[in-house]
Design a protein around this motif. Structure first.
Motif, PDB file in Angstrom:
ATOM      1  N   THR A 121      86.286 -28.887  46.623  1.00  0.00           N
ATOM      2  CA  THR A 121      84.817 -28.853  46.621  1.00  0.00           C
ATOM      3  C   THR A 121      84.305 -27.427  46.476  1.00  0.00           C
ATOM      4  OG1 THR A 121      84.819 -28.694  49.043  1.00  0.00           O
ATOM      5  CG2 THR A 121      84.698 -30.906  48.073  1.00  0.00           C
ATOM      6  N   GLY A 122      85.063 -26.559  45.830  1.00  0.00           N
ATOM      7  CA  GLY A 122      84.718 -25.149  45.760  1.00  0.00           C
ATOM      8  C   GLY A 122      83.981 -24.716  44.515  1.00  0.00           C
ATOM      9  N   ALA A 123      83.474 -25.633  43.697  1.00  0.00           N
ATOM     10  CA  ALA A 123      82.814 -25.268  42.442  1.00  0.00           C
ATOM     11  C   ALA A 123      81.422 -24.696  42.703  1.00  0.00           C
ATOM     12  CB  ALA A 123      82.723 -26.476  41.527  1.00  0.00           C
ATOM     13  N   VAL A 124      80.958 -23.836  41.787  1.00  0.00           N
ATOM     14  CA  VAL A 124      79.597 -23.287  41.837  1.00  0.00           C
ATOM     15  C   VAL A 124      79.052 -23.200  40.412  1.00  0.00           C
ATOM     16  CG1 VAL A 124      79.966 -21.943  43.938  1.00  0.00           C
ATOM     17  CG2 VAL A 124      80.414 -20.894  41.709  1.00  0.00           C
ATOM     18  N   VAL A 125      77.707 -23.115  40.301  1.00  0.00           N
ATOM     19  CA  VAL A 125      77.044 -22.852  39.025  1.00  0.00           C
ATOM     20  C   VAL A 125      76.352 -21.507  39.138  1.00  0.00           C
ATOM     21  CG1 VAL A 125      75.224 -23.571  37.446  1.00  0.00           C
ATOM     22  CG2 VAL A 125      76.740 -25.279  38.430  1.00  0.00           C
ATOM     23  N   TYR A 126      76.565 -20.652  38.136  1.00  0.00           N
ATOM     24  CA  TYR A 126      76.002 -19.301  38.167  1.00  0.00           C
ATOM     25  C   TYR A 126      75.807 -18.805  36.738  1.00  0.00           C
ATOM     26  CZ  TYR A 126      75.522 -14.327  39.424  1.00  0.00           C
ATOM     27  OH  TYR A 126      75.070 -13.039  39.585  1.00  0.00           O
ATOM     28  N   GLY A 127      74.579 -18.427  36.417  1.00  0.00           N
ATOM     29  CA  GLY A 127      74.283 -17.884  35.093  1.00  0.00           C
ATOM     30  C   GLY A 127      74.554 -18.844  33.957  1.00  0.00           C
ATOM     31  N   GLY A 128      74.314 -20.153  34.178  1.00  0.00           N
ATOM     32  CA  GLY A 128      74.494 -21.153  33.114  1.00  0.00           C
ATOM     33  C   GLY A 128      75.907 -21.654  32.941  1.00  0.00           C
ATOM     34  N   SER A 129      76.837 -21.224  33.810  1.00  0.00           N
ATOM     35  CA  SER A 129      78.232 -21.669  33.707  1.00  0.00           C
ATOM     36  C   SER A 129      78.681 -22.324  35.016  1.00  0.00           C
ATOM     37  CB  SER A 129      79.166 -20.504  33.387  1.00  0.00           C
ATOM     38  OG  SER A 129      78.934 -20.006  32.089  1.00  0.00           O
ATOM     39  N   LEU A 130      79.556 -23.308  34.876  1.00  0.00           N
ATOM     40  CA  LEU A 130      80.199 -23.932  36.026  1.00  0.00           C
ATOM     41  C   LEU A 130      81.550 -23.251  36.238  1.00  0.00           C
ATOM     42  CD1 LEU A 130      80.456 -26.323  38.112  1.00  0.00           C
ATOM     43  CD2 LEU A 130      81.633 -27.567  36.278  1.00  0.00           C
ATOM     44  N   TYR A 131      81.777 -22.794  37.459  1.00  0.00           N
ATOM     45  CA  TYR A 131      83.052 -22.165  37.816  1.00  0.00           C
ATOM     46  C   TYR A 131      83.789 -23.104  38.760  1.00  0.00           C
ATOM     47  CZ  TYR A 131      80.823 -17.957  35.958  1.00  0.00           C
ATOM     48  OH  TYR A 131      80.191 -17.045  35.150  1.00  0.00           O
ATOM     49  N   PHE A 132      85.044 -23.407  38.461  1.00  0.00           N
ATOM     50  CA  PHE A 132      85.797 -24.337  39.296  1.00  0.00           C
ATOM     51  C   PHE A 132      87.289 -24.015  39.248  1.00  0.00           C
ATOM     52  CE2 PHE A 132      85.680 -26.248  35.080  1.00  0.00           C
ATOM     53  CZ  PHE A 132      86.944 -26.762  34.901  1.00  0.00           C
ATOM     54  N   GLN A 133      88.016 -24.559  40.231  1.00  0.00           N
ATOM     55  CA  GLN A 133      89.471 -24.420  40.282  1.00  0.00           C
ATOM     56  C   GLN A 133      90.106 -25.561  39.494  1.00  0.00           C
ATOM     57  OE1 GLN A 133      91.171 -25.134  44.122  1.00  0.00           O
ATOM     58  NE2 GLN A 133      93.275 -25.111  43.381  1.00  0.00           N
ATOM     59  N   ARG A 134      90.966 -25.231  38.545  1.00  0.00           N
ATOM     60  CA  ARG A 134      91.668 -26.266  37.786  1.00  0.00           C
ATOM     61  C   ARG A 134      92.648 -26.983  38.704  1.00  0.00           C
ATOM     62  NH1 ARG A 134      94.888 -24.182  32.782  1.00  0.00           N
ATOM     63  NH2 ARG A 134      96.588 -24.068  34.278  1.00  0.00           N
ATOM     64  N   ALA A 135      92.764 -28.294  38.560  1.00  0.00           N
ATOM     65  CA  ALA A 135      93.582 -29.110  39.458  1.00  0.00           C
ATOM     66  C   ALA A 135      95.028 -28.640  39.485  1.00  0.00           C
ATOM     67  CB  ALA A 135      93.510 -30.577  39.037  1.00  0.00           C
ATOM     68  N   ARG A 159      89.175 -30.008  31.519  1.00  0.00           N
ATOM     69  CA  ARG A 159      90.273 -29.877  32.471  1.00  0.00           C
ATOM     70  C   ARG A 159      89.817 -30.453  33.804  1.00  0.00           C
ATOM     71  NH1 ARG A 159      90.190 -26.440  28.739  1.00  0.00           N
ATOM     72  NH2 ARG A 159      91.737 -24.933  28.046  1.00  0.00           N
ATOM     73  N   PRO A 160      90.672 -31.177  34.509  1.00  0.00           N
ATOM     74  CA  PRO A 160      90.260 -31.727  35.815  1.00  0.00           C
ATOM     75  C   PRO A 160      90.113 -30.621  36.851  1.00  0.00           C
ATOM     76  CG  PRO A 160      92.585 -32.150  35.430  1.00  0.00           C
ATOM     77  CD  PRO A 160      92.058 -31.558  34.159  1.00  0.00           C
ATOM     78  N   LEU A 161      89.170 -30.824  37.769  1.00  0.00           N
ATOM     79  CA  LEU A 161      88.980 -29.829  38.823  1.00  0.00           C
ATOM     80  C   LEU A 161      89.547 -30.341  40.139  1.00  0.00           C
ATOM     81  CD1 LEU A 161      86.506 -30.747  40.898  1.00  0.00           C
ATOM     82  CD2 LEU A 161      85.083 -30.024  39.019  1.00  0.00           C
ATOM     83  N   GLU A 162      89.666 -29.426  41.100  1.00  0.00           N
ATOM     84  CA  GLU A 162      90.225 -29.762  42.405  1.00  0.00           C
ATOM     85  C   GLU A 162      89.364 -29.125  43.486  1.00  0.00           C
ATOM     86  OE1 GLU A 162      94.656 -30.415  43.164  1.00  0.00           O
ATOM     87  OE2 GLU A 162      94.352 -28.338  43.790  1.00  0.00           O
ATOM     88  N   THR A 222      91.256 -27.509  49.589  1.00  0.00           N
ATOM     89  CA  THR A 222      90.222 -26.481  49.504  1.00  0.00           C
ATOM     90  C   THR A 222      90.835 -25.083  49.617  1.00  0.00           C
ATOM     91  OG1 THR A 222      89.857 -26.856  51.873  1.00  0.00           O
ATOM     92  CG2 THR A 222      88.349 -27.935  50.330  1.00  0.00           C
ATOM     93  N   ASP A 223      91.946 -24.852  48.945  1.00  0.00           N
ATOM     94  CA  ASP A 223      92.617 -23.548  49.010  1.00  0.00           C
ATOM     95  C   ASP A 223      91.791 -22.454  48.337  1.00  0.00           C
ATOM     96  OD1 ASP A 223      95.782 -24.440  49.644  1.00  0.00           O
ATOM     97  OD2 ASP A 223      94.573 -25.935  48.632  1.00  0.00           O
ATOM     98  N   ILE A 224      91.113 -22.793  47.249  1.00  0.00           N
ATOM     99  CA  ILE A 224      90.335 -21.812  46.488  1.00  0.00           C
ATOM    100  C   ILE A 224      88.877 -22.265  46.497  1.00  0.00           C
ATOM    101  CG2 ILE A 224      89.956 -20.805  44.209  1.00  0.00           C
ATOM    102  CD1 ILE A 224      92.958 -21.032  43.715  1.00  0.00           C
ATOM    103  N   ASP A 225      88.017 -21.424  47.084  1.00  0.00           N
ATOM    104  CA  ASP A 225      86.602 -21.767  47.249  1.00  0.00           C
ATOM    105  C   ASP A 225      85.762 -20.691  46.569  1.00  0.00           C
ATOM    106  OD1 ASP A 225      84.249 -22.892  48.042  1.00  0.00           O
ATOM    107  OD2 ASP A 225      84.362 -22.173  50.114  1.00  0.00           O
ATOM    108  N   LEU A 226      84.964 -21.080  45.592  1.00  0.00           N
ATOM    109  CA  LEU A 226      84.081 -20.144  44.901  1.00  0.00           C
ATOM    110  C   LEU A 226      82.727 -20.085  45.606  1.00  0.00           C
ATOM    111  CD1 LEU A 226      85.244 -21.432  41.500  1.00  0.00           C
ATOM    112  CD2 LEU A 226      85.336 -19.013  42.065  1.00  0.00           C
ATOM    113  N   ALA A 227      82.082 -18.924  45.549  1.00  0.00           N
ATOM    114  CA  ALA A 227      80.806 -18.747  46.239  1.00  0.00           C
ATOM    115  C   ALA A 227      79.937 -17.779  45.445  1.00  0.00           C
ATOM    116  CB  ALA A 227      81.036 -18.229  47.651  1.00  0.00           C
ATOM    117  N   THR A 243      92.020 -38.404  41.692  1.00  0.00           N
ATOM    118  CA  THR A 243      93.118 -37.575  41.196  1.00  0.00           C
ATOM    119  C   THR A 243      92.813 -36.923  39.853  1.00  0.00           C
ATOM    120  OG1 THR A 243      94.121 -39.533  40.184  1.00  0.00           O
ATOM    121  CG2 THR A 243      94.838 -38.957  42.416  1.00  0.00           C
ATOM    122  N   ASP A 244      91.760 -37.383  39.165  1.00  0.00           N
ATOM    123  CA  ASP A 244      91.426 -36.816  37.861  1.00  0.00           C
ATOM    124  C   ASP A 244      89.907 -36.640  37.791  1.00  0.00           C
ATOM    125  OD1 ASP A 244      92.116 -35.885  35.243  1.00  0.00           O
ATOM    126  OD2 ASP A 244      91.362 -37.765  34.422  1.00  0.00           O
TER     127      ASP A 244
END
Length: 490
Positions: free
Chosen positions: A311-325, A306-309, A363-368, A279-280
């Motif tokens: 399995t839609g996270a990705v790494v691109y150009g040195g940054s982690l992109y994720f959906q906040r919980a 910030r906690p993430l929610e 998995t409502d928001i999935d980054l790619a 959950t966190d």
């Protein structure tokens, strides 16, 4: 004799009154000798009147009564003490034997108590000795397990090296005729078929009909070459290759990735992993080398602000992109500085179970990521659950362009992008699933596909494409796997 008594009385008064008493001697009128004592009052400066004298007398009477009561109380206590002394005297005279028997009973009770305590002490010492022995056995077993784990890690590394050599064509092998055998389908001639390593590699070398992979060019000859920019249409997905297995229940599903556009101090080997059960969820494990990743030794652990929610996270150009919980907000977290660089709410996007993939997991928001850049896959109430696709600015997360497809998001298990085309997978649990839909953002059209896709462990919770390695990364029921792919010209 009366004179002596008077003298004694005078001395007593003198002792009590100190220097306030006076003695006088004189003859009275009849010529007889008369002694007179004068004592000054310690409290009164003058003689009281008659009424005051009576009050003083009453006070003296009350004092006398109180003293008499105290005397009676003292007499009673004295009598009680005398009676007690008498009883004690009688007891000493008549009962030495009874006293001795009582003492012997007390001694017997104390001895039994001592014996019981000694027995308990021996039992505790025995139990402690057993615990020490068990601890020693467990430590030996732990050492054996550690050695076995190291042996397995070495075997895995050796197998990975063998796979790499096979892919480079360094192993002894024979080829069928070039026109009948597609690239990647080989028969190994000098390989021990009974080894575990061969069984792992066998799935990599399974033959696939050429008609499934190759298309005819204008000249009528088959071709499988990609475009000049490395892009093409997905036509084949290989068997999964397992790189690592999660150790705890928190790794039932998760996400792992490498940066297709690495920046200093990261390289194309740097790997990140997030276990998303909980959950966190805030921990991001970082591995500098692939060997560290396969052996499970992170070089760093990030704790997200910030906690993430999902399995839609990705790494691109040195940054982690994720959906906040529990939100429709996408966060850009710069890994090197460990700072949040941007946050952006995706307008109207469903979140926390409104429009997930068929397997759930919020998995409502999935980054790619693909050759074209950073994307977000989601759905909205306005789209009535159909997949909406937006390309994001990687710096500020502004939406640059948005497409609405006719593919229902909850009817597919996962999705990924290759060269601007969205691909979906039919099932997360079926061993023989398919890549079943493709949506081309260039033409705005979609079509059905039947490209085989293997869910070896029957619970694929994450599938992403890495445009640098030209592979699919997936998380399948605790296992982190990769898939080789084949592309042809659009």
């Amino acid at each position: 004799m009366p004179a002596v008594q008077l003298l004694l009385l005078a001395c007593l008064v003198w002792n009590v009154g100190a220097r306030t008493a006076q003695l006088r001697k004189a003859n009275d009128r009849s010529g007889r000798c008369q002694y007179t004592f004068t004592v000054a009052s310690p409290n009164e400066s003058s003689c009281p009147e008659q009424g005051q004298a009576m009050s003083v007398i009453h006070d003296l009477q009350r004092d006398s009564s109180a003293q008499r009561a105290d005397l009676e109380s003292t007499k009673a206590r004295l009598s009680s003490l005398e009676s007690l002394l008498h009883r004690l005297t009688l007891g000493q005279a008549a009962g030495p034997q009874e006293t001795q028997e009582g003492l012997q009973k007390e001694i017997s009770i104390l001895r039994r108590e001592r014996d019981r305590l000694e027995t308990q002490t021996r039992e505790l010492e025995t139990a402690y000795s057993n615990l020490l022995r068990d601890k020693s056995v467990l430590e030996e077993e732990k050492q054996q397990l550690r050695q076995e784990n190291e042996d397995l890690a070495r075997r895995l590394e050796s197998s990975s090296q063998e796979v790499a050599r096979l892919r480079r064509g360094l192993c002894p092998q024979t080829r069928d005729t070039a026109q009948d055998v597609p690239p990647g389908s080989r028969e190994v001639s000098t390989w021990n078929l009974d080894t575990l390593a061969f069984q792992e590699l066998k799935s990599e070398l399974t033959e696939v009909p050429a008609s499934r992979i190759l298309k005819e060019g204008p000249s009528g000859h088959p071709r499988s070459e990609e475009g000049e920019d490395g892009c093409g249409e997905l036509i084949w997905v290989g068997e999964p290759l397992t790189l690592r297995t999660a150790e705890t229940i928190t790794g039932k599903y998760g996400v792992w990735m490498r940066d297709p556009k690495p920046t200093h101090p990261y390289t194309r080997e740097t790997t990140w992993r997030i276990d998303t059960v909980g959950t966190d969820v805030r921990q991001v494990f970082e591995y500098d080398l692939r060997s560290q990743f396969t052996q499970g030794y992170p070089s760093k652990v990030h704790v997200l602000p910030r906690p993430l929610e999902s399995t839609g996270a990705v790494v691109y150009g040195g940054s982690l992109y994720f959906q906040r919980a529990n939100s429709r907000t996408v966060v850009r977290y710069e890994l090197n500085t460990e700072l949040v660089k941007a946050e952006k709410e995706i307008p109207g996007a469903g979140f926390h179970g409104q429009f997930p993939y068929s397997w759930g997991g919020y998995t409502d928001i999935d980054l790619a990521v693909d050759e074209a850049g950073l994307w977000v896959i989601y759905s909205t109430e306005a789209a009535k659950g159909a997949i909406v696709l937006s390309r994001l600015n990687p710096e500020n997360l502004e939406l640059e362009h948005t497409w609405e497809t006719n593919i229902r998001k909850q009817s597919v298990a996962n999705a990924f992008l290759i060269c601007g085309t969205l691909y979906t997978v039919s099932s997360y649990s079926s061993a023989d699933a398919t890549v079943n839909f493709a949506y081309d953002t260039g033409t705005g059209s979609s079509k059905t596909l039947t490209i085989p896709f293997k869910n070896r462990y029957k619970y694929s919770s994450m599938i992403d494409y890495n445009p640098l390695e030209k592979r699919l990364f997936a998380w399948d029921n605790f296992n982190m796997v990769t898939y080789d792919i084949k592309l042809s010209k659009m």
